[in-house]
Design a protein around this motif. Sequence first.
Motif, PDB file in Angstrom:
ATOM      1  N   ALA A   1     -11.988   6.773  17.931  1.00 34.33           N
ATOM      2  CA  ALA A   1     -12.603   7.218  16.112  1.00 34.33           C
ATOM      3  C   ALA A   1     -13.547   6.614  16.816  1.00 34.33           C
ATOM      4  O   ALA A   1     -15.079   6.692  15.588  1.00 34.33           O
ATOM      5  CB  ALA A   1     -11.629   7.474  15.842  1.00 34.33           C
ATOM      6  N   MET A   2     -13.426   5.320  16.100  1.00 35.44           N
ATOM      7  CA  MET A   2     -15.072   4.357  15.797  1.00 35.44           C
ATOM      8  C   MET A   2     -15.405   3.852  16.543  1.00 35.44           C
ATOM      9  O   MET A   2     -16.638   3.341  16.371  1.00 35.44           O
ATOM     10  CB  MET A   2     -13.698   2.256  15.629  1.00 35.44           C
ATOM     11  CG  MET A   2     -12.610   3.193  14.617  1.00 35.44           C
ATOM     12  SD  MET A   2     -11.592   1.677  14.681  1.00 35.44           S
ATOM     13  CE  MET A   2     -13.054   0.329  13.692  1.00 35.44           C
ATOM     14  N   ILE A   3     -15.714   3.988  17.844  1.00 36.47           N
ATOM     15  CA  ILE A   3     -16.705   4.439  19.297  1.00 36.47           C
ATOM     16  C   ILE A   3     -17.847   4.513  18.288  1.00 36.47           C
ATOM     17  O   ILE A   3     -19.421   3.723  18.629  1.00 36.47           O
ATOM     18  CB  ILE A   3     -16.338   4.349  20.098  1.00 36.47           C
ATOM     19  CG1 ILE A   3     -15.339   3.197  20.625  1.00 36.47           C
ATOM     20  CG2 ILE A   3     -17.375   4.037  21.933  1.00 36.47           C
ATOM     21  CD1 ILE A   3     -14.823   3.582  22.066  1.00 36.47           C
ATOM     22  N   PRO A   4     -18.168   5.809  18.478  1.00 37.73           N
ATOM     23  CA  PRO A   4     -19.534   6.758  17.520  1.00 37.73           C
ATOM     24  C   PRO A   4     -19.638   6.246  16.163  1.00 37.73           C
ATOM     25  O   PRO A   4     -21.307   6.583  16.780  1.00 37.73           O
ATOM     26  CB  PRO A   4     -18.940   8.412  17.827  1.00 37.73           C
ATOM     27  CG  PRO A   4     -17.755   8.394  17.270  1.00 37.73           C
ATOM     28  CD  PRO A   4     -16.764   7.463  18.155  1.00 37.73           C
ATOM     29  N   LEU A   5     -19.362   6.236  15.823  1.00 45.19           N
ATOM     30  CA  LEU A   5     -19.199   5.417  14.087  1.00 45.19           C
ATOM     31  C   LEU A   5     -20.355   3.888  14.621  1.00 45.19           C
ATOM     32  O   LEU A   5     -20.992   4.121  13.734  1.00 45.19           O
ATOM     33  CB  LEU A   5     -18.468   5.423  13.065  1.00 45.19           C
ATOM     34  CG  LEU A   5     -17.966   6.652  13.433  1.00 45.19           C
ATOM     35  CD1 LEU A   5     -16.588   5.964  12.195  1.00 45.19           C
ATOM     36  CD2 LEU A   5     -18.346   7.484  12.047  1.00 45.19           C
ATOM     37  N   ALA A   6     -19.819   3.152  15.478  1.00 46.75           N
ATOM     38  CA  ALA A   6     -20.452   1.963  15.790  1.00 46.75           C
ATOM     39  C   ALA A   6     -21.745   1.318  15.934  1.00 46.75           C
ATOM     40  O   ALA A   6     -22.185   1.619  15.837  1.00 46.75           O
ATOM     41  CB  ALA A   6     -19.049   0.868  16.044  1.00 46.75           C
ATOM     42  N   LEU A   7     -21.398   2.874  17.394  1.00 48.37           N
ATOM     43  CA  LEU A   7     -22.482   3.052  17.961  1.00 48.37           C
ATOM     44  C   LEU A   7     -24.198   3.919  17.639  1.00 48.37           C
ATOM     45  O   LEU A   7     -25.052   3.702  18.548  1.00 48.37           O
ATOM     46  CB  LEU A   7     -22.149   4.112  19.467  1.00 48.37           C
ATOM     47  CG  LEU A   7     -21.484   2.868  20.481  1.00 48.37           C
ATOM     48  CD1 LEU A   7     -21.189   3.699  21.791  1.00 48.37           C
ATOM     49  CD2 LEU A   7     -21.800   1.592  20.614  1.00 48.37           C
ATOM     50  N   ALA A   8     -23.067   4.347  16.073  1.00 48.40           N
ATOM     51  CA  ALA A   8     -24.267   4.978  16.246  1.00 48.40           C
ATOM     52  C   ALA A   8     -25.215   4.465  15.519  1.00 48.40           C
ATOM     53  O   ALA A   8     -27.135   5.168  14.856  1.00 48.40           O
ATOM     54  CB  ALA A   8     -23.947   6.654  14.761  1.00 48.40           C
ATOM     55  N   LEU A   9     -25.074   3.438  14.496  1.00 48.71           N
ATOM     56  CA  LEU A   9     -25.756   2.379  13.687  1.00 48.71           C
ATOM     57  C   LEU A   9     -27.010   2.088  15.304  1.00 48.71           C
ATOM     58  O   LEU A   9     -26.730   1.353  16.222  1.00 48.71           O
ATOM     59  CB  LEU A   9     -25.204   0.941  13.430  1.00 48.71           C
ATOM     60  CG  LEU A   9     -23.990   1.525  12.784  1.00 48.71           C
ATOM     61  CD1 LEU A   9     -23.068  -0.111  12.067  1.00 48.71           C
ATOM     62  CD2 LEU A   9     -23.847   2.446  11.136  1.00 48.71           C
ATOM     63  N   ARG A  10     -28.505   1.714  14.122  1.00 50.35           N
ATOM     64  CA  ARG A  10     -29.363   1.220  14.784  1.00 50.35           C
ATOM     65  C   ARG A  10     -29.149  -0.232  14.674  1.00 50.35           C
ATOM     66  O   ARG A  10     -29.578  -0.772  13.637  1.00 50.35           O
ATOM     67  CB  ARG A  10     -30.576   1.821  14.280  1.00 50.35           C
ATOM     68  CG  ARG A  10     -32.211   1.611  15.573  1.00 50.35           C
ATOM     69  CD  ARG A  10     -32.949   1.963  14.837  1.00 50.35           C
ATOM     70  NE  ARG A  10     -32.778   3.656  15.091  1.00 50.35           N
ATOM     71  CZ  ARG A  10     -33.155   3.948  16.420  1.00 50.35           C
ATOM     72  NH1 ARG A  10     -33.684   3.745  18.198  1.00 50.35           N
ATOM     73  NH2 ARG A  10     -32.918   5.453  16.415  1.00 50.35           N
ATOM     74  N   ALA A  11     -29.181  -0.812  16.230  1.00 57.42           N
ATOM     75  CA  ALA A  11     -29.254  -2.153  15.852  1.00 57.42           C
ATOM     76  C   ALA A  11     -30.097  -3.141  15.717  1.00 57.42           C
ATOM     77  O   ALA A  11     -30.890  -2.568  16.692  1.00 57.42           O
ATOM     78  CB  ALA A  11     -27.719  -2.999  17.157  1.00 57.42           C
ATOM     79  N   PRO A  12     -30.230  -3.925  15.379  1.00 58.53           N
ATOM     80  CA  PRO A  12     -31.490  -4.940  15.844  1.00 58.53           C
ATOM     81  C   PRO A  12     -31.568  -5.637  17.011  1.00 58.53           C
ATOM     82  O   PRO A  12     -32.931  -5.771  17.572  1.00 58.53           O
ATOM     83  CB  PRO A  12     -31.674  -6.163  14.055  1.00 58.53           C
ATOM     84  CG  PRO A  12     -29.912  -6.415  14.283  1.00 58.53           C
ATOM     85  CD  PRO A  12     -29.950  -4.944  14.413  1.00 58.53           C
ATOM     86  N   ARG A  13     -30.879  -5.924  17.274  1.00 58.32           N
ATOM     87  CA  ARG A  13     -31.018  -7.151  18.932  1.00 58.32           C
ATOM     88  C   ARG A  13     -29.411  -5.561  20.083  1.00 58.32           C
ATOM     89  O   ARG A  13     -29.035  -5.043  19.740  1.00 58.32           O
ATOM     90  CB  ARG A  13     -30.521  -7.947  18.909  1.00 58.32           C
ATOM     91  CG  ARG A  13     -31.069  -8.831  17.961  1.00 58.32           C
ATOM     92  CD  ARG A  13     -30.355 -10.102  18.034  1.00 58.32           C
ATOM     93  NE  ARG A  13     -29.250 -10.405  17.705  1.00 58.32           N
ATOM     94  CZ  ARG A  13     -28.673 -11.721  17.505  1.00 58.32           C
ATOM     95  NH1 ARG A  13     -28.580 -12.538  18.810  1.00 58.32           N
ATOM     96  NH2 ARG A  13     -27.235 -11.396  16.955  1.00 58.32           N
ATOM     97  N   SER A  14     -29.874  -5.384  21.350  1.00 61.10           N
ATOM     98  CA  SER A  14     -29.166  -4.926  22.255  1.00 61.10           C
ATOM     99  C   SER A  14     -27.707  -5.413  22.260  1.00 61.10           C
ATOM    100  O   SER A  14     -27.339  -7.144  22.329  1.00 61.10           O
ATOM    101  CB  SER A  14     -30.138  -4.918  23.656  1.00 61.10           C
ATOM    102  OG  SER A  14     -29.849  -6.531  23.918  1.00 61.10           O
TER     103      SER A  14
END
Length: 337
Positions: free
Chosen positions: A174-187
Motif C-alpha cells: 500500500a505504501m508503494i503507489p503513495l510513494a511513487l506518486a510523489l514527483r521526485a526531483p531526481r530519479s
Amino acid sequence: MTLHQVYRWLLACYPRAYRRQYEDELIGVLLDDAAPGQRRPSARDVSALLGGAVRAHVRQVGARFSVDTWRDAAQVLGLIAALLLFVRSARVPVLHLSMFAQSYPDGIGEEFALWPGGLGAALWLVVAVFTVSAWGRAAAAIAVGGVAFEVVRVAEAYGQYSTVFDIWPVVLAAMIPLALALRAPRSVTAVLARWRLGTLAAATVVSVGAPSVTLLTPVDSSASPIYGTWMFTSGVDRAEAILLTAGYLIFALVVLSTSTALRLRLLALVVPVGVTLLLTRVGLGTPGTFLERSSHDGVLDALTWAQWSTLVLAPVLLFALAVAILHRHERPGTSEA
C-alpha cells in the motif's frame, strides 16, 4: 474554566508553529465575537476550531513531505519495496520452474503452478523496472494492481484459516503507489547511484534463487525446517535460510550505506511495516493481553474489533510519531542529520 482558557485549550490542537503565529490573534477575535457572560464556546466554534486544526496538521505534513529528501526517500522505498515483494512472490514459481527444468523425479504434478505467485511477481517486477526507468506515475498505477493482489491473498488466507500472519505485504504494498506518486526531483538511479542498484539486483537474485539452490544441495532428512518469524516465510531448510538471510542483509546494507538524511527517512517510512510484523507475529501470540488469540480445534478465532483497530491504528500512529521525532531531531538548534 473560563472561556479564554477553553479557547486556548482548543487551540492547543494546532501545530506549534501555527499557534506561535496566530494564537493570540484568534483568541482575541473569538472573545470579541462571544456573547456577554458566555462561558462555553458554541458547538459551531468548537467544530470550526477542530476542523481547522486537522487542516493545519494536514498542510504541515504535506509541507514536510514536499521536501526533496522525503521525495527521494519515497522513490527509494518504492523500488526496494517492489523488489522485496517480487522476491516473496517469485520464489515458489522459480522453484517450480527449476524442478521442471531438472525433470524432478516425483514430478511436481498439482504442486507445479505459476499462479498466483507468478502474477504477483510479474506485477512487482514491472513496478521496479518502471521505477528505475523514471516512470514513477506508471509504476504507481501498476502498483495499485499489486496492492489489490496482495489484499486478495491475505483475504483468502484469513477466510480459510483466520490468520493474519502475512498481512505485512499488504502494508508494504500500500505504501508503494503513495510513494511513487510523489514527483521526485531526481530519479532513483541518481539518488542511489548505479553501484547500489547493482547491489539491489544481486540481493534480489540471491533471494529469489534461494529455494532453487536447495535443489542442488544434499538433503538432510534429519534436519527440521526453519520456521523463524524473521524469515518472512515458513518451512525453509538451512541452505535456503542462509541465502535468504544473505539477501536480506544486502538489502539492509544498501539502505545503511545511504546518506544520513535519506537513511533516517527510509527507516521512518518502514515503521508501519515493522509494527505490523511485530503485532502479527509476536503481539497476537502474547498470552494474557487483549491481542491474545484463542482457537478451536486448531483453527484460530476471528480477530476482535479491538485487535483489528490495533492492527490499523498502531502502524499509522507510530509512523506519525517517527516522523515527528525525526522532524524534531532535524530542527534548527538540535543535532544535525
